[in-house]
Design a protein around this motif. Structure first.
Motif, PDB file in Angstrom:
ATOM      1  N   TYR A 202      -8.575   1.847  -0.719  1.00  0.00           N
ATOM      2  CA  TYR A 202      -8.264   2.798   0.103  1.00  0.00           C
ATOM      3  C   TYR A 202      -7.309   2.201   1.218  1.00  0.00           C
ATOM      4  CZ  TYR A 202     -11.879   0.413   3.045  1.00  0.00           C
ATOM      5  OH  TYR A 202     -12.325  -0.535   3.689  1.00  0.00           O
ATOM      6  N   LEU A 203      -6.594   3.092   2.175  1.00  0.00           N
ATOM      7  CA  LEU A 203      -5.758   2.341   3.106  1.00  0.00           C
ATOM      8  C   LEU A 203      -6.359   2.443   4.328  1.00  0.00           C
ATOM      9  CD1 LEU A 203      -2.681   1.367   2.954  1.00  0.00           C
ATOM     10  CD2 LEU A 203      -2.311   3.661   4.317  1.00  0.00           C
ATOM     11  N   ARG A 204      -6.109   1.363   5.142  1.00  0.00           N
ATOM     12  CA  ARG A 204      -6.655   1.269   6.630  1.00  0.00           C
ATOM     13  C   ARG A 204      -5.516   1.109   7.477  1.00  0.00           C
ATOM     14  NH1 ARG A 204     -10.180  -3.846   7.130  1.00  0.00           N
ATOM     15  NH2 ARG A 204     -11.526  -2.580   6.263  1.00  0.00           N
ATOM     16  N   ILE A 205      -5.424   1.924   8.561  1.00  0.00           N
ATOM     17  CA  ILE A 205      -4.084   1.788   9.357  1.00  0.00           C
ATOM     18  C   ILE A 205      -4.849   1.397  10.718  1.00  0.00           C
ATOM     19  CG2 ILE A 205      -2.474   3.042  10.512  1.00  0.00           C
ATOM     20  CD1 ILE A 205      -2.275   4.797   8.029  1.00  0.00           C
ATOM     21  N   GLN A 206      -4.156   0.546  11.566  1.00  0.00           N
ATOM     22  CA  GLN A 206      -4.312   0.130  12.768  1.00  0.00           C
ATOM     23  C   GLN A 206      -3.120   0.213  13.621  1.00  0.00           C
ATOM     24  OE1 GLN A 206      -6.427  -3.486  11.755  1.00  0.00           O
ATOM     25  NE2 GLN A 206      -7.969  -2.858  12.731  1.00  0.00           N
ATOM     26  N   ALA A 207      -3.017   0.618  14.950  1.00  0.00           N
ATOM     27  CA  ALA A 207      -1.923   0.919  15.435  1.00  0.00           C
ATOM     28  C   ALA A 207      -2.174   0.933  16.950  1.00  0.00           C
ATOM     29  CB  ALA A 207      -1.327   2.512  15.241  1.00  0.00           C
ATOM     30  N   THR A 208      -1.242   0.176  17.808  1.00  0.00           N
ATOM     31  CA  THR A 208      -1.183   0.138  19.058  1.00  0.00           C
ATOM     32  C   THR A 208       0.282   0.764  19.525  1.00  0.00           C
ATOM     33  OG1 THR A 208      -0.136  -2.011  19.250  1.00  0.00           O
ATOM     34  CG2 THR A 208      -2.596  -1.934  19.340  1.00  0.00           C
ATOM     35  N   GLY A 209       0.570   0.501  20.780  1.00  0.00           N
ATOM     36  CA  GLY A 209       1.828   1.091  21.248  1.00  0.00           C
ATOM     37  C   GLY A 209       3.255   0.136  20.667  1.00  0.00           C
ATOM     38  N   THR A 210       2.805  -0.870  20.097  1.00  0.00           N
ATOM     39  CA  THR A 210       3.877  -1.926  19.642  1.00  0.00           C
ATOM     40  C   THR A 210       3.681  -2.398  18.197  1.00  0.00           C
ATOM     41  OG1 THR A 210       2.696  -3.825  20.720  1.00  0.00           O
ATOM     42  CG2 THR A 210       4.378  -2.657  22.073  1.00  0.00           C
ATOM     43  N   GLU A 211       2.485  -2.232  17.647  1.00  0.00           N
ATOM     44  CA  GLU A 211       2.153  -2.642  16.313  1.00  0.00           C
ATOM     45  C   GLU A 211       1.563  -1.670  15.516  1.00  0.00           C
ATOM     46  OE1 GLU A 211       1.114  -7.005  15.464  1.00  0.00           O
ATOM     47  OE2 GLU A 211      -0.784  -6.078  14.934  1.00  0.00           O
ATOM     48  N   LEU A 212       1.951  -1.366  14.394  1.00  0.00           N
ATOM     49  CA  LEU A 212       1.281  -0.914  13.356  1.00  0.00           C
ATOM     50  C   LEU A 212       0.974  -1.528  12.127  1.00  0.00           C
ATOM     51  CD1 LEU A 212       1.979   3.107  12.362  1.00  0.00           C
ATOM     52  CD2 LEU A 212       1.586   1.485  10.748  1.00  0.00           C
ATOM     53  N   LYS A 213      -0.233  -1.539  11.539  1.00  0.00           N
ATOM     54  CA  LYS A 213      -0.675  -2.446  10.620  1.00  0.00           C
ATOM     55  C   LYS A 213      -1.451  -1.481   9.627  1.00  0.00           C
ATOM     56  CE  LYS A 213      -3.024  -6.804   9.191  1.00  0.00           C
ATOM     57  NZ  LYS A 213      -3.797  -7.973   9.855  1.00  0.00           N
ATOM     58  N   THR A 214      -0.931  -1.738   8.287  1.00  0.00           N
ATOM     59  CA  THR A 214      -1.736  -0.928   7.057  1.00  0.00           C
ATOM     60  C   THR A 214      -2.220  -2.078   5.972  1.00  0.00           C
ATOM     61  OG1 THR A 214       0.213  -0.981   5.613  1.00  0.00           O
ATOM     62  CG2 THR A 214       0.099   0.592   7.159  1.00  0.00           C
ATOM     63  N   GLN A 215      -3.392  -1.839   5.510  1.00  0.00           N
ATOM     64  CA  GLN A 215      -4.065  -2.674   4.596  1.00  0.00           C
ATOM     65  C   GLN A 215      -4.554  -1.755   3.513  1.00  0.00           C
ATOM     66  OE1 GLN A 215      -7.048  -4.426   7.476  1.00  0.00           O
ATOM     67  NE2 GLN A 215      -5.703  -6.423   7.093  1.00  0.00           N
ATOM     68  N   MET A 216      -4.154  -2.211   2.324  1.00  0.00           N
ATOM     69  CA  MET A 216      -4.756  -1.529   1.032  1.00  0.00           C
ATOM     70  C   MET A 216      -6.077  -2.728   0.800  1.00  0.00           C
ATOM     71  SD  MET A 216      -5.413   0.418  -1.333  1.00  0.00           S
ATOM     72  CE  MET A 216      -4.065   1.612  -0.672  1.00  0.00           C
ATOM     73  N   ILE A 217      -7.240  -1.963   0.899  1.00  0.00           N
ATOM     74  CA  ILE A 217      -8.689  -2.595   0.721  1.00  0.00           C
ATOM     75  C   ILE A 217      -8.999  -2.393  -0.729  1.00  0.00           C
ATOM     76  CG2 ILE A 217     -10.894  -2.748   1.482  1.00  0.00           C
ATOM     77  CD1 ILE A 217      -8.552  -3.546   3.600  1.00  0.00           C
ATOM     78  N   SER A 218      -9.513  -3.284  -1.351  1.00  0.00           N
ATOM     79  CA  SER A 218      -9.889  -3.184  -2.794  1.00  0.00           C
ATOM     80  C   SER A 218     -11.195  -2.581  -2.672  1.00  0.00           C
ATOM     81  CB  SER A 218     -10.134  -4.486  -3.210  1.00  0.00           C
ATOM     82  OG  SER A 218     -10.926  -4.394  -4.659  1.00  0.00           O
ATOM     83  N   ASP A 219     -11.846  -1.676  -3.707  1.00  0.00           N
ATOM     84  CA  ASP A 219     -12.995  -0.922  -3.503  1.00  0.00           C
ATOM     85  C   ASP A 219     -13.974  -2.103  -4.377  1.00  0.00           C
ATOM     86  OD1 ASP A 219     -12.443  -0.899  -6.402  1.00  0.00           O
ATOM     87  OD2 ASP A 219     -13.477   1.290  -6.424  1.00  0.00           O
ATOM     88  N   SER A 220     -13.750  -2.856  -5.040  1.00  0.00           N
ATOM     89  CA  SER A 220     -14.803  -3.963  -5.523  1.00  0.00           C
ATOM     90  C   SER A 220     -15.257  -5.154  -4.517  1.00  0.00           C
ATOM     91  CB  SER A 220     -13.875  -4.534  -6.902  1.00  0.00           C
ATOM     92  OG  SER A 220     -12.699  -5.334  -6.379  1.00  0.00           O
ATOM     93  N   ASP A 221     -14.390  -5.497  -3.856  1.00  0.00           N
ATOM     94  CA  ASP A 221     -15.018  -6.586  -2.937  1.00  0.00           C
ATOM     95  C   ASP A 221     -14.442  -6.450  -1.555  1.00  0.00           C
ATOM     96  OD1 ASP A 221     -12.209  -7.467  -3.321  1.00  0.00           O
ATOM     97  OD2 ASP A 221     -12.638  -9.084  -4.521  1.00  0.00           O
ATOM     98  N   GLY A 222     -13.863  -5.465  -1.326  1.00  0.00           N
ATOM     99  CA  GLY A 222     -13.272  -5.494   0.185  1.00  0.00           C
ATOM    100  C   GLY A 222     -12.149  -6.243   0.652  1.00  0.00           C
ATOM    101  N   SER A 223     -11.583  -6.964  -0.344  1.00  0.00           N
ATOM    102  CA  SER A 223     -10.521  -7.832   0.066  1.00  0.00           C
ATOM    103  C   SER A 223      -9.206  -7.207   0.085  1.00  0.00           C
ATOM    104  CB  SER A 223     -10.175  -8.751  -1.350  1.00  0.00           C
ATOM    105  OG  SER A 223      -9.652  -8.089  -2.376  1.00  0.00           O
ATOM    106  N   VAL A 224      -8.242  -7.530   0.803  1.00  0.00           N
ATOM    107  CA  VAL A 224      -6.990  -6.899   1.173  1.00  0.00           C
ATOM    108  C   VAL A 224      -6.129  -7.002  -0.170  1.00  0.00           C
ATOM    109  CG1 VAL A 224      -5.106  -6.948   2.913  1.00  0.00           C
ATOM    110  CG2 VAL A 224      -7.617  -7.333   3.678  1.00  0.00           C
ATOM    111  N   MET A 225      -5.571  -6.061  -0.758  1.00  0.00           N
ATOM    112  CA  MET A 225      -4.602  -6.325  -1.697  1.00  0.00           C
ATOM    113  C   MET A 225      -3.279  -6.388  -1.125  1.00  0.00           C
ATOM    114  SD  MET A 225      -6.152  -3.736  -4.773  1.00  0.00           S
ATOM    115  CE  MET A 225      -6.197  -2.287  -3.796  1.00  0.00           C
TER     116      MET A 225
END
Length: 260
Positions: A202-225
């Motif tokens: 699943y995709l995780r999105i975090q954002a501030t006014g100056t930075e936007l970060k996406t992370q694709m998280i593995s459903d098997s172990d929670g690692s960042v793919m």
């Protein structure tokens, strides 16, 4: 949800969205520093269609001083690594039609990301226009171009950091939420593809006014793919709106001079 068929009716009646009307599943909203636009690839989207006109009007009226980030989402991808070239509703013909309808506007109005599904995989492009990577202006790069990984932890923590103030739209396919994976990816993907993962997550999105970060998280172990970080100067939104206002004034003046 499909185009008003019986499969979509329970969803449409129970999960109300801010739609302009019945069977018009396109809408937009602000959430924090992000303006989200959701459109339907299952309804008419060609130039001159009701949906096309609505989407271009919405793009033109976003106040980037309030929401510096702009994300567009739909079902079928506008860019896709897939061998499905079947005429009609095949992955590639639909993607080409979407690019014909919207890519120029996405570039003009500085769309940062698009998020699409349909293909059950995770895919990320470079900043791209017309199937050509644009200068990404990286501030730091922490990954190499790793493709076609089928291991949930492969490339864990990898990612790239880009200056989005000088970039082009980046397109993500995030259809790997749980159903069987789509294995019909190109075995030799085009250069625009920076990451392709054949694993669930699943995709995780975090954002501030100056930075936007996406992370694709593995459903098997929670690692960042895979991860992507976009950055803009604090004053970018205000400067962008001022530039658009100036450009509009110039066009208006030119029209007046033509009439004279």
């Amino acid at each position: 949800m499909n185009a008003g068929g019986e499969c979509g009716i329970p969803f449409e009646l129970r999960m109300r969205m801010p739609l302009p009307g019945r069977d018009e599943p396109w809408y937009s909203f602000n959430y924090g520093p992000i303006h989200f636009i959701q459109y339907s690839t299952e309804h008419a989207f060609h130039r001159g269609s009701e949906q096309h006109s609505w989407l271009l009007e919405d793009l033109a009226t976003v106040d980037r001083s309030l929401t510096p980030w702009l994300i567009v989402g739909g079902h079928r991808p506008i860019y896709i690594s897939s061998t499905n070239t079947m005429s009609g509703d095949g992955d590639q013909p639909v993607a080409a039609a979407l690019r014909e309808a919207f890519e120029a506007a996405f570039v003009e109005y500085k769309v940062d990301l698009t998020l699409h599904g349909h293909h059950h995989s995770y895919q990320r492009t470079c900043p791209v226009i017309d199937y050509r990577c644009q200068k990404p202006t990286p501030s730091t790069t922490t990954t190499s171009r790793k493709l076609l990984d089928d291991n949930s932890s492969s490339g864990s923590g990898s990612g790239v950091v880009l200056d989005a103030s000088k970039s082009a739209p980046i397109h993500l396919v995030i259809g790997n939420g749980g159903f069987e994976l789509s294995l019909n990816v190109d075995m030799q993907p085009a250069d625009i593809w920076q990451s392709i993962k054949l694993w669930w997550g699943y995709l995780r999105i975090q954002a501030t006014g100056t930075e936007l970060k996406t992370q694709m998280i593995s459903d098997s172990d929670g690692s960042v793919m895979d991860s992507l970080t976009l950055r803009k100067p604090k004053e970018w939104g205000t400067q962008y709106m001022a530039a658009r206002k100036t450009a509009a004034a110039v066009v208006q003046l030119q029209e007046v001079l033509v009439e004279v």
